[in-house]
Design a protein around this motif. Structure first.
Motif, PDB file in Angstrom:
ATOM      1  N   ALA A  95      -7.767 -14.893   2.171  1.00  0.00           N
ATOM      2  CA  ALA A  95      -8.472 -14.617   3.434  1.00  0.00           C
ATOM      3  C   ALA A  95      -8.473 -15.829   4.360  1.00  0.00           C
ATOM      4  N   VAL A  96      -8.175 -17.003   3.798  1.00  0.00           N
ATOM      5  CA  VAL A  96      -8.209 -18.244   4.579  1.00  0.00           C
ATOM      6  C   VAL A  96      -6.805 -18.804   4.830  1.00  0.00           C
ATOM      7  N   THR A  97      -5.898 -18.614   3.891  1.00  0.00           N
ATOM      8  CA  THR A  97      -4.657 -19.398   3.899  1.00  0.00           C
ATOM      9  C   THR A  97      -3.769 -19.175   5.128  1.00  0.00           C
ATOM     10  N   ALA A  98      -3.661 -17.939   5.585  1.00  0.00           N
ATOM     11  CA  ALA A  98      -2.769 -17.700   6.727  1.00  0.00           C
ATOM     12  C   ALA A  98      -3.302 -18.382   7.985  1.00  0.00           C
ATOM     13  N   SER A  99      -4.615 -18.312   8.191  1.00  0.00           N
ATOM     14  CA  SER A  99      -5.200 -18.982   9.361  1.00  0.00           C
ATOM     15  C   SER A  99      -5.043 -20.496   9.228  1.00  0.00           C
ATOM     16  N   MET A 100      -5.321 -20.994   8.034  1.00  0.00           N
ATOM     17  CA  MET A 100      -5.217 -22.443   7.808  1.00  0.00           C
ATOM     18  C   MET A 100      -3.779 -22.922   8.061  1.00  0.00           C
ATOM     19  N   THR A 101      -2.824 -22.205   7.507  1.00  0.00           N
ATOM     20  CA  THR A 101      -1.425 -22.602   7.682  1.00  0.00           C
ATOM     21  C   THR A 101      -1.019 -22.500   9.155  1.00  0.00           C
ATOM     22  N   LEU A 277       2.547 -16.088  17.941  1.00  0.00           N
ATOM     23  CA  LEU A 277       1.807 -16.570  16.767  1.00  0.00           C
ATOM     24  C   LEU A 277       0.322 -16.210  16.853  1.00  0.00           C
ATOM     25  N   LYS A 278      -0.135 -15.903  18.042  1.00  0.00           N
ATOM     26  CA  LYS A 278      -1.545 -15.593  18.282  1.00  0.00           C
ATOM     27  C   LYS A 278      -2.086 -14.576  17.263  1.00  0.00           C
ATOM     28  N   TRP A 279      -1.310 -13.561  16.969  1.00  0.00           N
ATOM     29  CA  TRP A 279      -1.798 -12.490  16.094  1.00  0.00           C
ATOM     30  C   TRP A 279      -1.278 -12.614  14.667  1.00  0.00           C
ATOM     31  N   TYR A 280      -0.510 -13.660  14.396  1.00  0.00           N
ATOM     32  CA  TYR A 280       0.087 -13.791  13.061  1.00  0.00           C
ATOM     33  C   TYR A 280      -0.956 -13.860  11.937  1.00  0.00           C
ATOM     34  N   PRO A 281      -1.991 -14.734  12.037  1.00  0.00           N
ATOM     35  CA  PRO A 281      -2.936 -14.821  10.911  1.00  0.00           C
ATOM     36  C   PRO A 281      -3.640 -13.502  10.621  1.00  0.00           C
ATOM     37  N   LEU A 282      -4.007 -12.774  11.678  1.00  0.00           N
ATOM     38  CA  LEU A 282      -4.718 -11.515  11.475  1.00  0.00           C
ATOM     39  C   LEU A 282      -3.820 -10.509  10.750  1.00  0.00           C
ATOM     40  N   LEU A 283      -2.587 -10.384  11.225  1.00  0.00           N
ATOM     41  CA  LEU A 283      -1.684  -9.397  10.633  1.00  0.00           C
ATOM     42  C   LEU A 283      -1.317  -9.757   9.199  1.00  0.00           C
ATOM     43  N   VAL A 284      -0.978 -11.016   8.965  1.00  0.00           N
ATOM     44  CA  VAL A 284      -0.507 -11.372   7.623  1.00  0.00           C
ATOM     45  C   VAL A 284      -1.669 -11.361   6.623  1.00  0.00           C
ATOM     46  N   THR A 285      -2.864 -11.731   7.062  1.00  0.00           N
ATOM     47  CA  THR A 285      -4.002 -11.704   6.144  1.00  0.00           C
ATOM     48  C   THR A 285      -4.340 -10.271   5.752  1.00  0.00           C
ATOM     49  N   CYS A 286      -4.342  -9.372   6.741  1.00  0.00           N
ATOM     50  CA  CYS A 286      -4.608  -7.964   6.427  1.00  0.00           C
ATOM     51  C   CYS A 286      -3.540  -7.421   5.474  1.00  0.00           C
ATOM     52  N   ALA A 287      -2.285  -7.726   5.753  1.00  0.00           N
ATOM     53  CA  ALA A 287      -1.194  -7.230   4.904  1.00  0.00           C
ATOM     54  C   ALA A 287      -1.330  -7.769   3.481  1.00  0.00           C
ATOM     55  N   LEU A 288      -1.660  -9.046   3.367  1.00  0.00           N
ATOM     56  CA  LEU A 288      -1.810  -9.652   2.037  1.00  0.00           C
ATOM     57  C   LEU A 288      -2.958  -9.007   1.269  1.00  0.00           C
ATOM     58  N   LEU A 289      -4.096  -8.843   1.941  1.00  0.00           N
ATOM     59  CA  LEU A 289      -5.257  -8.307   1.233  1.00  0.00           C
ATOM     60  C   LEU A 289      -5.030  -6.853   0.815  1.00  0.00           C
ATOM     61  N   LEU A 290      -4.348  -6.083   1.654  1.00  0.00           N
ATOM     62  CA  LEU A 290      -4.030  -4.704   1.266  1.00  0.00           C
ATOM     63  C   LEU A 290      -3.141  -4.687   0.023  1.00  0.00           C
ATOM     64  N   THR A 291      -2.182  -5.598   0.000  1.00  0.00           N
ATOM     65  CA  THR A 291      -1.236  -5.613  -1.112  1.00  0.00           C
ATOM     66  C   THR A 291      -1.886  -6.130  -2.389  1.00  0.00           C
ATOM     67  N   MET A 292      -2.975  -6.878  -2.242  1.00  0.00           N
ATOM     68  CA  MET A 292      -3.676  -7.406  -3.418  1.00  0.00           C
ATOM     69  C   MET A 292      -4.596  -6.362  -4.064  1.00  0.00           C
ATOM     70  N   LEU A 293      -4.815  -5.229  -3.388  1.00  0.00           N
ATOM     71  CA  LEU A 293      -5.736  -4.232  -3.941  1.00  0.00           C
ATOM     72  C   LEU A 293      -5.283  -3.766  -5.322  1.00  0.00           C
ATOM     73  N   LEU A 294      -3.971  -3.598  -5.474  1.00  0.00           N
ATOM     74  CA  LEU A 294      -3.442  -3.154  -6.768  1.00  0.00           C
ATOM     75  C   LEU A 294      -3.737  -4.201  -7.845  1.00  0.00           C
ATOM     76  N   TYR A 295      -3.567  -5.453  -7.491  1.00  0.00           N
ATOM     77  CA  TYR A 295      -3.784  -6.591  -8.417  1.00  0.00           C
ATOM     78  C   TYR A 295      -5.159  -6.480  -9.067  1.00  0.00           C
ATOM     79  N   PHE A 296      -6.173  -6.270  -8.228  1.00  0.00           N
ATOM     80  CA  PHE A 296      -7.547  -6.188  -8.728  1.00  0.00           C
ATOM     81  C   PHE A 296      -7.831  -4.818  -9.354  1.00  0.00           C
TER      82      PHE A 296
END
Lengths: 502, 168
Positions: A95-101, A277-296
Motif C-alpha cells: 500500500a506504500v511502496t508504489a507511492s514511495m518509489t 506519472l500522476k496516476w501511476y501510484p494509485l493504479l499500480v497500488t490498486c492492481a497490486l492489492l487486487l492481485t494479492m487477494l488470492l495470496y491471503f
C-alpha cells in the motif's frame, strides 16, 4: 513479491482437457503479441526501453506483472497456510511502496532518461556520480542476481508446464525458457511490456475471482476467522507463527527494498509522457492489492478447511492453491489461474532477461571503458546466453536453485536503494559513498548467504541477510559520503543537478 | 519538513533497525524493545524516504506533511498497537471479519495508506512533483545536450554534457 524460489517442489498433476486448452490459448496469445512487437523493435532503445513510448496503463500493468511472480499464486498462499498472518508482511508494504518509489525515483529516472537517453538502471547510477565504476559494480550485482532469480523462475515455470502438459520437469523448463526467450529476443522489452498487459490483467481478474470463492467456501471472512481462532489462536495473531522480529524484518526488506528492484524501476524510462506519472501510484497500488487477494484468501481458507476436516492436512503447503482450485472452483477458473501462474513467472523472467542483457552489453563494458557496437544485436545474443545459463542452473538440485534465488531481492535492494534512491535526492551523496555502499551490499549478501547455505554460519532468528545487508549499505553510504563530502558538489553534472532539483 | 529533516529521519530509522538487528546477536532471547525499534524504524525509513523524494528546494514538503504524518502514525502506531494489545480469545468480537489485531495489520497498515498516499501524490503532482514548466526546462536541457554534443542518446551516459544557461 518476486519469490518464485519457494516453488521448487512438484505441483499436483493438472492435465485436464479444459486446463490444457486454456493454457494452449494463453501461449498462442503470448506468441501473437511477441510477433507483433518484433515488427516494432528496430533499435537498442526499442529493445531495452520500448523506445520510451508506452502509456500509463501499460506501465502500470507491466510494473505490477514484473513485481509479482508465481510466488504470489503458489508459494505465497502456501506460506500463509504455514505461517499465518506473519506471511502477509511480505506483501503488507504494497500500500506504500508504489507511492514511495514514485516520489523517490519515478520522476527523476524518467527525466534523467530523457536528458541522457539512459537505457539501464546502472546508467542512472553512472550518470548521477559520473562514475563508470559505480555503474559497472551495479551491473555486476544485477547480473548475479538476475541469473539466480531467472533460474528459480524457470524452475517454477517448468513445474507449472509439467503439471499442465505432463512434459517432465526438465523438458518443461526448456519449453518455458524457449517460449519466453522467443518473444523476448525478437520483441525485446516491447514484447515483454505488452504481454505483461495481457498477463497482468489475467492475474488480477483471476485473483479477485478466486478470493470470492474462498469467502464463499470458507463461510465469509468472519466464518474463517472464527474457525481459525478456535483451533489455533496464534494463526491470526498479528505476527502469525513467525514472531515479531522475523515478520517486521520482512516488512522492512520488502518495503524499503522495493525501491531497488531494477526490473520494476527500469520501466520508468519507458513512459511516453512523464506527466502521466500522476496516476501511476494509485493504479499500480490498486492492481497490486487486487492481485494479492488470492495470496491471503487461499492461505487462510485452506487452513480453515483443514481445521474443519473438509480437506486433509497438506503435506506440502505449496499445494494450497492447486488443491483449492481443483476442489472448490469451476475448472475454467482453475485453468485461468494456472495460466496466470505461468503468466506471472514469464513476465518476471522477461524483465530479468532484459536487464541482464543490458548489464552484459552495456553497463559492464562501460565500466571497462569499452563501447558495444550494435547494441541491439548483442542485446539479443546476450539474452539468449543468459537464458541458457539460467535454464542450465535450473537443472541443479532444487535446494541449490532456491539458494541462487535467495540472493536476488537483497542484492538488488542493498546495491540500488542507497546509491540510486537516496543519491538521486541528496546532493551530499558522493561517488565514494555510492561505490562503498554497492560493494558492502554485494559482499555482505554473497558472503553470508553462501555461509548460511553451507551451514558455516547462520544469523539469529529475526535477522535476515537481506535486511542486514540493506541496513549496512545504507549506513556505509551515509558514513562514506559524509567523510568525503568535500567532493560532493564537483561530482554532479549540471543537467543531473537540474533533474535532481526538479 | 526540509531535506535535512528527511535525511535525519532516514538515518535515525536505519540506526533503530540496526540496533534491533544487533540486539539479536546478544546472548539470550531478543530484548523486548527490539521489535518496537524494528517496527518504528521501518515506518520512519519509509516515510522519511518519501519526504526526501518529495521535498522541493525552499518549499519543503508543503501540504504533503499531513499525508506523511498520517501514514507514519498508521504504520508506527499500528505496529505498536498490535504489540501492546492483549491477545484475542475465540469469543472476541471481529472487525470486518477479523480479530482486532489482525484487522489493524491488514486493514490499517496494509490498506489505509492506499487511501491517502496515491491520492496525495496525484493531487499535489502538478505543483509539487512535475509541472509543465519543470518539464519544459528539463526538455530544453536535453535538447541542448543533443544539439551541443552531436551524439545520439545513451552514447555516453557518464559524460558531462553542456547545459545552456537558460536551462539551468
Amino acid at each position: 513479491m518476486t519469490l518464485a524460489l519457494l516453488q521448487t517442489g512438484a505441483m499436483p498433476k493438472l492435465a485436464q482437457p479444459a486446463i490444457v486448452a486454456v493454457a494452449v490459448v494463453y501461449f498462442v496469445i503470448v506468441a501473437a503479441i511477441g510477433a507483433w512487437a518484433t515488427r516494432r523493435t528496430r533499435t537498442a532503445s526499442d529493445f531495452f526501453v520500448a523506445g520510451e513510448g508506452i502509456g500509463l496503463i501499460a506501465l502500470t500493468l507491466a510494473a505490477m506483472s514484473a513485481t509479482l511472480s508465481g510466488f504470489a499464486f503458489i508459494g505465497g498462499p502456501g506460506l500463509v497456510y504455514r505461517g499465518g498472518l506473519g506471511a502477509m508482511y511480505l506483501v503488507l508494504p504494497a500500500a506504500v511502496t508504489a507511492s514511495m518509489t514514485s516520489w523517490v525515483l519515478a520522476k527523476r529516472m524518467r527525466l534523467l532518461g530523457e536528458v541522457r537517453g539512459l537505457i539501464t538502471v546502472p546508467d542512472a547510477i553512472g550518470a548521477r556520480y559520473r562514475s563508470p565504476l559505480a555503474q559497472g559494480l551495479s551491473g555486476v550485482a544485477i547480473l548475479i542476481a538476475v541469473i539466480g532469480y531467472m533460474a528459480t523462475n524457470l524452475l517454477a515455470l517448468g513445474l507449472v508446464i509439467d503439471s499442465i502438459f505432463g512434459t517432465g520437469l526438465r523438458t518443461g523448463v526448456w519449453i518455458g525458457m524457449a517460449v519466453v526467450l522467443g518473444y523476448s529476443v525478437a520483441g525485446g522489452i516491447l514484447a515483454g511490456v505488452y504481454t505483461d498487459v495481457f498477463q497482468g490483467t489475467l492475474m488480477a481478474v483471476a485473483s479477485v475471482l478466486v478470493f470470492l470463492f474462498t469467502l464463499k467456501v470458507g463461510g465469509g471472512m468472519g466464518g474463517i476467522s472464527r474457525t481459525l481462532m478456535a483451533a489455533d489462536p496464534a494463526f491470526l495473531g498479528p505476527f502469525g507463527t513467525m514472531g515479531p522480529g522475523a515478520a517486521l524484518s520482512l516488512f522492512f526488506v520488502f518495503g524499503v527494498g522495493s525501491m531497488g528492484q531494477p526490473h520494476v524501476i527500469h520501466k520508468f524510462y519507458m513512459l511516453r509522457d512523464p506527466r502521466r506519472l500522476k496516476w501511476y501510484p494509485l493504479l499500480v497500488t490498486c492492481a497490486l492489492l487486487l492481485t494479492m487477494l488470492l495470496y491471503f484468501g487461499v492461505g487462510v481458507a485452506v487452513k480453515a478447511l483443514v481445521v474443519k476436516g473438509q480437506l486433509p492436512a497438506l503435506a506440502n503447503p505449496d499445494d494450497a492453491t492447486p488443491i483449492f482450485l481443483l476442489r472448490f472452483t469451476p475448472v475454467l477458473l482453475a485453468a485461468l489461474v494456472f495460466s496466470g501462474v505461468a503468466a506471472a513467472i514469464m513476465s518476471t523472467v522477461n524483465s530479468f532477461m532484459s536487464i541482464g542483457a543490458a548489464a552484459v552489453t552495456h553497463d559492464i563494458p562501460v565500466a571497462l571503458g569499452m563501447r558495444t557496437k550494435n547494441e541491439l544485436r548483442w542485446g539479443r545474443i546476450a539474452t539468449v546466453a543468459i537464458s541458457v545459463a539460467a535454464a542450465a542452473l535450473a537443472m541443479l538440485p532444487g535446494a541449490l536453485v532456491a539458494f541462487l534465488g535467495i540472493f536476488g531481492w537483497g542484492l538488488f535492494a542493498s546495491t540500488i536503494v542507497p546509491a540510486l534512491g537516496f543519491g538521486l535526492n541528496w546532493e551530499g551523496a558522493t561517488r565514494q559513498g555510492a561505490i562503498a555502499s554497492i560493494s558492502v551490499g554485494m559482499a555482505v549478501t554473497l558472503a553470508f548467504e553462501t555461509m548460511a547455505y553451507f551451514n558455516v554460519y547462520s544469523f539469529p532468528t529475526g535477522v535476515t541477510v537481506s535486511g542486514l545487508s540493506l541496513v549496512l549499505s545504507i549506513l556505509v553510504f551515509f558514513a562514506v559520503s559524509w567523510a568525503t563530502r568535500a567532493r560532493a558538489a564537483e561530482q554532479i553534472d549540471p543537467d543531473v543537478r537540474l533533474v535532481m532539483s526538479v | 519538513m526540509t531535506r535535512r529533516t528527511a535525511l535525519a529521519g532516514l538515518l535515525a530509522g536505519t540506526l533503530a533497525i540496526a540496533a534491533a538487528y544487533g540486539s539479536a546477536f546478544l546472548p539470550g532471547p531478543p530484548p523486548g524493545w527490539a521489535a518496537w525499534a524494528l517496527g518504528i524504524g521501518s515506518a520512519t525509513v519509509m516515510v522519511a524516504s518519501m519526504a526526501l523524494g518529495a521535498v522541493r528546494e525552499g518549499k519543503g514538503v508543503g501540504r504533503l506533511k499531513w499525508s506523511f504524518a498520517f501514514v507514519f502514525v498508521v504504520l508506527a502506531g499500528g505496529f505498536c498497537a498490535v504489540m501492546a494489545l492483549p491477545a484475542e480469545t475465540a469469543a472476541s468480537p471481529l472487525f470486518l471479519g477479523l480479530p482486532l489485531r489482525a484487522a489493524i495489520v491488514l486493514i490499517g497498515i496494509g490498506l489505509l495508506p492506499l487511501l491517502v498516499l496515491p491520492v496525495a501524490y496525484a493531487l499535489t503532482f502538478d505543483d509539487m512533483t512535475l509541472s509543465e514548466d519543470d518539464l519544459e526546462r528539463v526538455r530544453a536541457a536535453a535538447k541542448a545536450l543533443r544539439a551541443g554534443a552531436g551524439t545520439p542518446p545513451h552514447a555516453d551516459a557518464n559524460a558531462a554534457p553542456p547545459v545552456p544557461a537558460e536551462a539551468r
